[in-house]
Design a protein around this motif. Sequence first.
Motif, PDB file in Angstrom:
ATOM      1  N   PRO A  60    -110.468 -21.053  34.378  1.00 32.07           N
ATOM      2  CA  PRO A  60    -110.376 -19.667  33.877  1.00 32.07           C
ATOM      3  C   PRO A  60    -111.527 -19.365  32.913  1.00 32.07           C
ATOM      4  O   PRO A  60    -111.958 -20.238  32.146  1.00 32.07           O
ATOM      5  CB  PRO A  60    -109.028 -19.641  33.160  1.00 32.07           C
ATOM      6  CG  PRO A  60    -108.236 -20.753  33.806  1.00 32.07           C
ATOM      7  CD  PRO A  60    -109.236 -21.826  34.133  1.00 32.07           C
ATOM      8  N   GLU A  61    -112.017 -18.137  32.962  1.00 29.69           N
ATOM      9  CA  GLU A  61    -113.213 -17.760  32.195  1.00 29.69           C
ATOM     10  C   GLU A  61    -114.290 -18.831  32.385  1.00 29.69           C
ATOM     11  O   GLU A  61    -114.708 -19.502  31.440  1.00 29.69           O
ATOM     12  CB  GLU A  61    -112.886 -17.607  30.712  1.00 29.69           C
ATOM     13  CG  GLU A  61    -111.872 -16.528  30.378  1.00 29.69           C
ATOM     14  CD  GLU A  61    -111.618 -16.473  28.888  1.00 29.69           C
ATOM     15  OE1 GLU A  61    -112.466 -15.905  28.160  1.00 29.69           O
ATOM     16  OE2 GLU A  61    -110.581 -17.025  28.455  1.00 29.69           O
ATOM     17  N   PRO A  62    -114.768 -18.984  33.609  1.00 26.95           N
ATOM     18  CA  PRO A  62    -115.575 -20.155  33.957  1.00 26.95           C
ATOM     19  C   PRO A  62    -116.889 -20.299  33.199  1.00 26.95           C
ATOM     20  O   PRO A  62    -117.369 -21.424  33.021  1.00 26.95           O
ATOM     21  CB  PRO A  62    -115.836 -19.968  35.454  1.00 26.95           C
ATOM     22  CG  PRO A  62    -115.639 -18.521  35.715  1.00 26.95           C
ATOM     23  CD  PRO A  62    -114.575 -18.084  34.760  1.00 26.95           C
ATOM     24  N   ARG A  73    -110.966 -28.849  29.273  1.00 27.79           N
ATOM     25  CA  ARG A  73    -110.365 -28.245  30.462  1.00 27.79           C
ATOM     26  C   ARG A  73    -109.414 -29.248  31.103  1.00 27.79           C
ATOM     27  O   ARG A  73    -109.562 -30.463  30.948  1.00 27.79           O
ATOM     28  CB  ARG A  73    -111.450 -27.882  31.467  1.00 27.79           C
ATOM     29  CG  ARG A  73    -112.485 -26.881  30.967  1.00 27.79           C
ATOM     30  CD  ARG A  73    -112.023 -25.469  31.181  1.00 27.79           C
ATOM     31  NE  ARG A  73    -113.083 -24.498  30.877  1.00 27.79           N
ATOM     32  CZ  ARG A  73    -112.970 -23.203  31.090  1.00 27.79           C
ATOM     33  NH1 ARG A  73    -111.867 -22.699  31.617  1.00 27.79           N
ATOM     34  NH2 ARG A  73    -113.965 -22.380  30.770  1.00 27.79           N
ATOM     35  N   ASP A  80    -115.633 -22.022  39.610  1.00 31.66           N
ATOM     36  CA  ASP A  80    -114.532 -21.429  40.369  1.00 31.66           C
ATOM     37  C   ASP A  80    -113.415 -21.032  39.398  1.00 31.66           C
ATOM     38  O   ASP A  80    -112.748 -21.890  38.802  1.00 31.66           O
ATOM     39  CB  ASP A  80    -114.023 -22.439  41.398  1.00 31.66           C
ATOM     40  CG  ASP A  80    -113.032 -21.840  42.373  1.00 31.66           C
ATOM     41  OD1 ASP A  80    -112.464 -20.772  42.073  1.00 31.66           O
ATOM     42  OD2 ASP A  80    -112.818 -22.447  43.439  1.00 31.66           O
ATOM     43  N   ALA A  81    -113.208 -19.726  39.256  1.00 32.09           N
ATOM     44  CA  ALA A  81    -112.221 -19.236  38.283  1.00 32.09           C
ATOM     45  C   ALA A  81    -110.795 -19.621  38.645  1.00 32.09           C
ATOM     46  O   ALA A  81    -109.905 -19.585  37.792  1.00 32.09           O
ATOM     47  CB  ALA A  81    -112.332 -17.713  38.151  1.00 32.09           C
ATOM     48  N   ARG A  82    -110.553 -20.003  39.896  1.00 30.81           N
ATOM     49  CA  ARG A  82    -109.219 -20.468  40.278  1.00 30.81           C
ATOM     50  C   ARG A  82    -108.870 -21.764  39.545  1.00 30.81           C
ATOM     51  O   ARG A  82    -107.706 -22.056  39.293  1.00 30.81           O
ATOM     52  CB  ARG A  82    -109.154 -20.706  41.786  1.00 30.81           C
ATOM     53  CG  ARG A  82    -109.432 -19.479  42.640  1.00 30.81           C
ATOM     54  CD  ARG A  82    -109.746 -19.893  44.068  1.00 30.81           C
ATOM     55  NE  ARG A  82    -110.156 -18.760  44.885  1.00 30.81           N
ATOM     56  CZ  ARG A  82    -111.366 -18.226  44.878  1.00 30.81           C
ATOM     57  NH1 ARG A  82    -112.303 -18.731  44.098  1.00 30.81           N
ATOM     58  NH2 ARG A  82    -111.662 -17.197  45.643  1.00 30.81           N
ATOM     59  N   THR A  83    -109.884 -22.546  39.251  1.00 33.78           N
ATOM     60  CA  THR A  83    -109.685 -23.836  38.593  1.00 33.78           C
ATOM     61  C   THR A  83    -110.074 -23.787  37.129  1.00 33.78           C
ATOM     62  O   THR A  83    -109.444 -24.444  36.287  1.00 33.78           O
ATOM     63  CB  THR A  83    -110.504 -24.920  39.313  1.00 33.78           C
ATOM     64  OG1 THR A  83    -110.121 -24.965  40.693  1.00 33.78           O
ATOM     65  CG2 THR A  83    -110.306 -26.283  38.685  1.00 33.78           C
TER      66      THR A  83
END
Length: 388
Positions: free
Chosen positions: A313-315, A323, A308-311
């Motif tokens: 970034p650049e998943p 992270r 989830d890119a919301r959590t």
Amino acid sequence: MADLTGAWPGPLPELLRQAGDRGVIRVDTPAGDKLWLVCHYALARQVLTDKRFSRAEAVKPHAPQANDAQPAPDSMMSMDGADHARLRRIVSGAFSTGRVAAMAPSIERLTDRHLDAMAALGPGADLIGALATPLPLAVLCSLLGVPPEDGDRFRDWVEVLFDITASTPQVKARRRFELAGYMADLIERKRQEPAEDLLTAMIGAHDRGEMSMAELLTLGLTLLMAGYETTVGQIGLSVLHLLSRPGSYDALRDRPEELAPTIEELLRVTPSTPLSFTRVATEPVPLGDVTVQAGEGVLVSLLHGNLDARTFPEPERLAADGRDAVHLTFGHGVHRCLGAPLARLQLQIVLGRLLRRFPGLRLSSRPDPFLWKDGQGTRGLSRLHVDW
């Protein structure tokens, strides 16, 4: 949110390919039921901690299911509240940080022994058969007190039980019966010859009235099964991920201080367990844009949550500096994987030893160097040919 359709390596349950960028969707399962699939990280954590989403309700007759590879009702993984806490308390000490750390020298010796044998066969080998399969099995057998000579029989039983599509319910039922009979016999042997192992400690808890015989049998099998197939898969997936991305293995070899955060990232981006077990709502629960009604089942896509890119970034990037958020691969909340420290330790030892012993490790140049397991409740490889 990463688009998994056609891009994610290896087989995935079809219901995972339906998600897109939606947080909660209605999906059809291989078992013929309808479930809510939760894909956003924040909503996943909500489901995994909210007591209104029950594991015990999910294993009752006629509860909606994702597939037939579900734990037994008397399994710790199928319990809520006090019953779950009671069983977890009995075995949690064996998986504490200190107890697991004390296992490192023996796991290192086992790993070196397998790598010595692999090197002798070289300059190429199947990493799954040579290392990823035998190591976790030996570690778990040692922890519980299963005789090493019984390992091959146990492995064959477990692979059938984790299979979702290739084995019939009748075959699974027979394997469960055989496994239960084996564990009952082993418990009786342990009573006659107690040892310094987890199964002997569990027998003591039963004799003190802390658990029933059915719970003792199921807990012994649960610890073996849950810790074996997932760790085999995770080792293979982690090595494949590094070797299939140019420069990733070499970069980690040159910067060994990044091993621990890289392992966390490998667990995040390529988890061997893509889905949670089903939970059933005990009352109406608002969840994102929908309301899950009492009696409806919910699945969490750990894979989608981890990407989830919301959590994150650049998943799909491995962030070697770590992270801020914790991935969902080991779950979240009271049902978080008990064996997470042991799985991490095995990954750290395996990858660390591979980087030192085989600095030029690479995917084999032969056609189809790796083969995916299909029809499994967990993701993994049945072979991974490497050269050095």
